[in-house]
Design a protein around this motif. Structure first.
Motif, PDB file in Angstrom:
ATOM      1  N   LEU A  36     -83.040 -57.975  62.542  1.00  0.00           N
ATOM      2  CA  LEU A  36     -84.144 -58.355  61.477  1.00  0.00           C
ATOM      3  C   LEU A  36     -83.277 -57.825  60.658  1.00  0.00           C
ATOM      4  CD1 LEU A  36     -86.806 -59.529  60.492  1.00  0.00           C
ATOM      5  CD2 LEU A  36     -88.003 -57.641  60.480  1.00  0.00           C
ATOM      6  N   ALA A  37     -83.027 -58.816  59.958  1.00  0.00           N
ATOM      7  CA  ALA A  37     -82.861 -58.249  58.705  1.00  0.00           C
ATOM      8  C   ALA A  37     -83.019 -59.126  57.269  1.00  0.00           C
ATOM      9  CB  ALA A  37     -80.624 -59.008  58.020  1.00  0.00           C
ATOM     10  N   GLN A  38     -83.423 -58.225  56.175  1.00  0.00           N
ATOM     11  CA  GLN A  38     -84.526 -58.249  55.057  1.00  0.00           C
ATOM     12  C   GLN A  38     -83.725 -58.519  53.537  1.00  0.00           C
ATOM     13  OE1 GLN A  38     -88.076 -57.029  56.170  1.00  0.00           O
ATOM     14  NE2 GLN A  38     -88.784 -58.655  56.647  1.00  0.00           N
ATOM     15  N   PRO A  39     -82.579 -58.234  53.062  1.00  0.00           N
ATOM     16  CA  PRO A  39     -81.853 -58.147  52.622  1.00  0.00           C
ATOM     17  C   PRO A  39     -82.307 -59.146  50.427  1.00  0.00           C
ATOM     18  CG  PRO A  39     -80.030 -59.870  52.920  1.00  0.00           C
ATOM     19  CD  PRO A  39     -80.944 -59.643  54.258  1.00  0.00           C
TER      20      PRO A  39
ATOM     21  N   SER B 187     -79.098 -55.562  41.840  1.00  0.00           N
ATOM     22  CA  SER B 187     -79.005 -54.760  43.427  1.00  0.00           C
ATOM     23  C   SER B 187     -79.139 -55.411  44.355  1.00  0.00           C
ATOM     24  CB  SER B 187     -80.092 -53.573  42.655  1.00  0.00           C
ATOM     25  OG  SER B 187     -81.350 -54.024  43.386  1.00  0.00           O
ATOM     26  N   ILE B 188     -78.771 -55.328  45.433  1.00  0.00           N
ATOM     27  CA  ILE B 188     -79.205 -55.803  46.720  1.00  0.00           C
ATOM     28  C   ILE B 188     -79.210 -54.000  47.779  1.00  0.00           C
ATOM     29  CG2 ILE B 188     -77.485 -56.379  48.808  1.00  0.00           C
ATOM     30  CD1 ILE B 188     -75.626 -57.392  47.032  1.00  0.00           C
ATOM     31  N   GLU B 189     -80.696 -54.628  47.800  1.00  0.00           N
ATOM     32  CA  GLU B 189     -81.320 -53.151  48.715  1.00  0.00           C
ATOM     33  C   GLU B 189     -82.288 -53.939  49.561  1.00  0.00           C
ATOM     34  OE1 GLU B 189     -84.934 -52.233  45.776  1.00  0.00           O
ATOM     35  OE2 GLU B 189     -83.015 -52.803  44.523  1.00  0.00           O
ATOM     36  N   GLY B 190     -82.269 -53.331  50.243  1.00  0.00           N
ATOM     37  CA  GLY B 190     -82.894 -54.194  51.785  1.00  0.00           C
ATOM     38  C   GLY B 190     -83.062 -53.251  53.228  1.00  0.00           C
ATOM     39  N   HIS B 191     -83.753 -53.470  53.694  1.00  0.00           N
ATOM     40  CA  HIS B 191     -82.286 -52.782  54.883  1.00  0.00           C
ATOM     41  C   HIS B 191     -82.847 -54.033  56.971  1.00  0.00           C
ATOM     42  CE1 HIS B 191     -86.683 -53.971  58.410  1.00  0.00           C
ATOM     43  NE2 HIS B 191     -86.843 -54.924  56.806  1.00  0.00           N
ATOM     44  N   ILE B 192     -81.969 -53.587  57.218  1.00  0.00           N
ATOM     45  CA  ILE B 192     -81.993 -53.994  59.116  1.00  0.00           C
ATOM     46  C   ILE B 192     -81.937 -53.306  59.582  1.00  0.00           C
ATOM     47  CG2 ILE B 192     -79.072 -55.559  60.087  1.00  0.00           C
ATOM     48  CD1 ILE B 192     -77.381 -55.351  57.416  1.00  0.00           C
ATOM     49  N   GLU B 193     -82.502 -54.045  60.750  1.00  0.00           N
ATOM     50  CA  GLU B 193     -83.596 -53.285  61.973  1.00  0.00           C
ATOM     51  C   GLU B 193     -82.943 -54.138  63.847  1.00  0.00           C
ATOM     52  OE1 GLU B 193     -87.523 -53.042  61.529  1.00  0.00           O
ATOM     53  OE2 GLU B 193     -87.409 -54.538  62.975  1.00  0.00           O
ATOM     54  N   TYR B 194     -82.505 -53.582  64.441  1.00  0.00           N
ATOM     55  CA  TYR B 194     -82.673 -53.735  66.243  1.00  0.00           C
ATOM     56  C   TYR B 194     -83.968 -52.924  66.493  1.00  0.00           C
ATOM     57  CZ  TYR B 194     -81.187 -53.309  70.922  1.00  0.00           C
ATOM     58  OH  TYR B 194     -81.189 -53.554  72.641  1.00  0.00           O
ATOM     59  N   VAL B 195     -84.643 -53.962  67.270  1.00  0.00           N
ATOM     60  CA  VAL B 195     -85.774 -53.634  67.856  1.00  0.00           C
ATOM     61  C   VAL B 195     -85.495 -53.400  69.956  1.00  0.00           C
ATOM     62  CG1 VAL B 195     -87.884 -53.056  68.662  1.00  0.00           C
ATOM     63  CG2 VAL B 195     -87.130 -53.014  66.567  1.00  0.00           C
ATOM     64  N   GLY B 196     -85.344 -52.472  70.581  1.00  0.00           N
ATOM     65  CA  GLY B 196     -84.604 -52.863  71.676  1.00  0.00           C
ATOM     66  C   GLY B 196     -86.238 -53.797  72.583  1.00  0.00           C
ATOM     67  N   GLU B 197     -85.100 -53.989  73.527  1.00  0.00           N
ATOM     68  CA  GLU B 197     -85.973 -55.544  74.828  1.00  0.00           C
ATOM     69  C   GLU B 197     -87.007 -54.464  75.172  1.00  0.00           C
ATOM     70  OE1 GLU B 197     -85.285 -56.607  79.050  1.00  0.00           O
ATOM     71  OE2 GLU B 197     -83.892 -58.300  77.339  1.00  0.00           O
ATOM     72  N   ARG B 198     -87.937 -54.705  76.153  1.00  0.00           N
ATOM     73  CA  ARG B 198     -89.162 -54.210  76.328  1.00  0.00           C
ATOM     74  C   ARG B 198     -90.260 -54.855  77.143  1.00  0.00           C
ATOM     75  NH1 ARG B 198     -88.760 -55.643  71.030  1.00  0.00           N
ATOM     76  NH2 ARG B 198     -90.964 -55.980  69.455  1.00  0.00           N
ATOM     77  N   THR B 199     -90.452 -54.809  77.744  1.00  0.00           N
ATOM     78  CA  THR B 199     -92.268 -55.484  78.807  1.00  0.00           C
ATOM     79  C   THR B 199     -93.563 -55.639  78.528  1.00  0.00           C
ATOM     80  OG1 THR B 199     -90.370 -54.890  80.821  1.00  0.00           O
ATOM     81  CG2 THR B 199     -93.074 -56.796  81.365  1.00  0.00           C
ATOM     82  N   ASN B 200     -94.405 -55.953  78.313  1.00  0.00           N
ATOM     83  CA  ASN B 200     -95.439 -56.197  77.885  1.00  0.00           C
ATOM     84  C   ASN B 200     -96.473 -56.342  79.587  1.00  0.00           C
ATOM     85  OD1 ASN B 200     -96.060 -58.422  79.209  1.00  0.00           O
ATOM     86  ND2 ASN B 200     -95.774 -60.054  77.464  1.00  0.00           N
ATOM     87  N   GLU B 201     -97.612 -55.998  78.958  1.00  0.00           N
ATOM     88  CA  GLU B 201     -99.034 -55.576  79.658  1.00  0.00           C
ATOM     89  C   GLU B 201     -98.572 -56.629  80.843  1.00  0.00           C
ATOM     90  OE1 GLU B 201    -103.137 -56.198  78.407  1.00  0.00           O
ATOM     91  OE2 GLU B 201    -101.760 -55.705  76.787  1.00  0.00           O
ATOM     92  N   PHE B 202     -98.384 -57.526  80.866  1.00  0.00           N
ATOM     93  CA  PHE B 202     -98.089 -59.153  82.277  1.00  0.00           C
ATOM     94  C   PHE B 202     -97.032 -59.095  82.816  1.00  0.00           C
ATOM     95  CE2 PHE B 202    -101.567 -60.656  78.568  1.00  0.00           C
ATOM     96  CZ  PHE B 202    -102.710 -60.048  79.194  1.00  0.00           C
ATOM     97  N   GLY B 203     -96.139 -58.501  82.522  1.00  0.00           N
ATOM     98  CA  GLY B 203     -94.821 -58.695  82.688  1.00  0.00           C
ATOM     99  C   GLY B 203     -93.970 -59.498  82.929  1.00  0.00           C
ATOM    100  N   GLY B 204     -93.927 -59.939  81.030  1.00  0.00           N
ATOM    101  CA  GLY B 204     -92.554 -60.593  80.422  1.00  0.00           C
ATOM    102  C   GLY B 204     -92.372 -60.115  79.145  1.00  0.00           C
ATOM    103  N   THR B 205     -91.191 -60.024  79.577  1.00  0.00           N
ATOM    104  CA  THR B 205     -89.811 -60.030  78.675  1.00  0.00           C
ATOM    105  C   THR B 205     -90.123 -60.220  77.012  1.00  0.00           C
ATOM    106  OG1 THR B 205     -88.149 -59.538  80.538  1.00  0.00           O
ATOM    107  CG2 THR B 205     -87.201 -59.495  78.455  1.00  0.00           C
ATOM    108  N   VAL B 206     -89.885 -59.100  76.664  1.00  0.00           N
ATOM    109  CA  VAL B 206     -90.022 -59.321  74.627  1.00  0.00           C
ATOM    110  C   VAL B 206     -88.986 -58.779  74.609  1.00  0.00           C
ATOM    111  CG1 VAL B 206     -91.385 -58.183  72.822  1.00  0.00           C
ATOM    112  CG2 VAL B 206     -92.514 -58.624  74.867  1.00  0.00           C
ATOM    113  N   GLU B 207     -87.809 -60.209  74.247  1.00  0.00           N
ATOM    114  CA  GLU B 207     -86.730 -59.538  73.836  1.00  0.00           C
ATOM    115  C   GLU B 207     -86.070 -58.329  72.656  1.00  0.00           C
ATOM    116  OE1 GLU B 207     -83.640 -61.215  75.685  1.00  0.00           O
ATOM    117  OE2 GLU B 207     -85.768 -62.719  76.565  1.00  0.00           O
ATOM    118  N   SER B 208     -85.406 -57.815  72.704  1.00  0.00           N
ATOM    119  CA  SER B 208     -84.498 -57.125  71.975  1.00  0.00           C
ATOM    120  C   SER B 208     -84.241 -58.348  70.212  1.00  0.00           C
ATOM    121  CB  SER B 208     -83.474 -56.335  71.751  1.00  0.00           C
ATOM    122  OG  SER B 208     -82.428 -57.829  72.060  1.00  0.00           O
ATOM    123  N   TRP B 209     -84.755 -57.821  68.912  1.00  0.00           N
ATOM    124  CA  TRP B 209     -84.714 -58.350  68.450  1.00  0.00           C
ATOM    125  C   TRP B 209     -83.654 -57.850  66.911  1.00  0.00           C
ATOM    126  CZ3 TRP B 209     -90.456 -57.702  67.898  1.00  0.00           C
ATOM    127  CH2 TRP B 209     -91.002 -57.092  66.823  1.00  0.00           C
TER     128      TRP B 209
END
Length: 267
Positions: A223-226, A199-221
Motif C-alpha cells: 500500500l502506497a499513499q503519497p 511537500s511530498i509526504e506519506g508512507h509505503i507499507e508491506y504486510v505479509g501473507e497470512r491465513t484466516n480462521e477458515f483456512g483461507g489465504t489473505v494475500e500479502s499487500w
C-alpha cells in the motif's frame, strides 16, 4: 497502515477500546513538555475500489481524517482517525478506522548517539490498529530506524510484528487472521517551485501473507499513499493523494490505482 510520524513542516465495547489506548499513548508524554506538536484535519474525495469479497466494483468516498503527531523527551507519538463515508451501502458507507503509535527513541533515552550511516536513531515501536465495522484489532510491536536523508523533514523505516487481537467471525466481524510482518517507510520531503511551498509526504507499507480462521489465504499487500501538498500558508494546503494498493485488504482480485482530491487544515 502506518502514517507519517515526525516533526511538522512549517511553511508561510471492545476489549481494547480506542479511547483507552489513545489516552495511554498521550499519557506517555504527559509529564514532559512537547518538543513539537502537529495536528491536522484532512478531507479527501475520490473513487475507491471495493474488494471482490465485498461485491467488487468501486464507490465514491469522502474521508475525514484527524491526525496528530508530537515529540517529547523520550520519543514521539502519532495517531489518526478516519471517518469513511461511501455511497455504496454495505461497504464503508459509514465506518471508522484508526491507528495509534508510540516510538521510544533509544538515542533520547540513553543520551547517546545510536545508529550509523544513514540510520540516525533506533526506536522501540508499539501501536494499535482498529476498524469499527469489521471489528478488527491489530497490535504492532517492532523497531523504528530513523533515517537521515538529505532534504527530508523526516524519514523512518519501521519493521514490526502485526499481531491479530480480533475476536473474529463469531463476534460479527471479519475473520480473525494469523500474525504476520509489517514493514513501513514513512516520510515527508518539502520543496519549492519559485516562491511556492510544496511537500511530498506519506508512507509505503508491506504486510505479509497470512491465513484466516477458515483456512483461507489473505494475500500479502503493498500500500502506497503519497500526498502532494501545495501549502497556501502556514495552515492550509491543497493537493492530491495517490493511492496504490496491490491486493487491497488481502484480496488477490483487487489492485487499486486512484487519485483523491485533498484539503489539509493544520491547527
Amino acid at each position: 497502515m502506518i502514517s507519517p510520524m515526525g516533526p511538522p513542516l512549517h511553511f508561510p465495547g471492545y476489549r481494547a477500546p480506542l479511547g483507552g489506548i489513545l489516552i495511554a499513548l498521550l499519557w506517555c508524554g504527559s509529564g514532559q513538555a512537547a518538543e513539537w506538536s502537529n495536528t491536522e484535519v484532512h478531507l479527501q474525495i475520490g473513487n475507491l475500489d471495493v474488494p471482490s469479497f465485498a461485491g467488487g466494483g468501486s464507490a465514491d468516498h469522502v474521508i475525514y481524517t484527524l491526525q496528530h503527531a508530537s515529540g517529547w523527551r523520550y520519543g514521539d507519538n502519532f495517531f489518526f482517525v478516519d471517518v469513511l463515508d461511501s455511497n455504496r451501502p454495505g461497504f464503508q458507507d459509514f465506518d471508522l478506522y484508526s491507528e495509534l503509535y508510540a516510538n521510544f527513541s533509544l538515542g533520547k533515552i540513553s543520551g547517546k548517539a545510536i545508529g550509523a550511516g544513514p540510520v540516525s536513531d533506533v526506536g522501540l515501536l508499539g501501536g494499535f490498529n482498529w476498524a469499527a465495522d469489521a471489528n478488527v484489532r491489530k497490535v504492532v510491536a517492532g523497531i523504528r530506524l530513523a533515517l537521515d536523508l538529505e532534504g527530508f523533514a523526516f524519514a523512518n523505516l519501521d519493521i514490526a510484528a502485526l499481531v491479530d487481537d480480533s475476536e473474529g467471525f463469531a463476534s460479527g466481524g471479519a475473520p480473525a487472521e494469523d500474525n504476520t510482518v509489517l514493514v513501513d517507510f514513512n516520510f515527508a520531503r518539502p520543496f519549492k517551485i519559485g516562491n511556492a511551498d510544496f511537500s511530498i509526504e506519506g508512507h509505503i507499507e508491506y504486510v505479509g501473507e497470512r491465513t484466516n480462521e477458515f483456512g483461507g489465504t489473505v494475500e500479502s499487500w503493498i500500500l502506497a499513499q503519497p500526498q502532494l501538498q501545495w501549502h497556501l500558508n502556514d495552515r492550509i494546503a491543497l493537493g492530491i493523494e495517490y493511492q496504490f494498493w496491490l491486493n487491497k485488504l488481502g484480496d488477490r482480485n483487487t489492485d487499486e490505482n486512484t487519485v483523491q482530491a485533498l484539503l489539509v487544515w493544520e491547527f
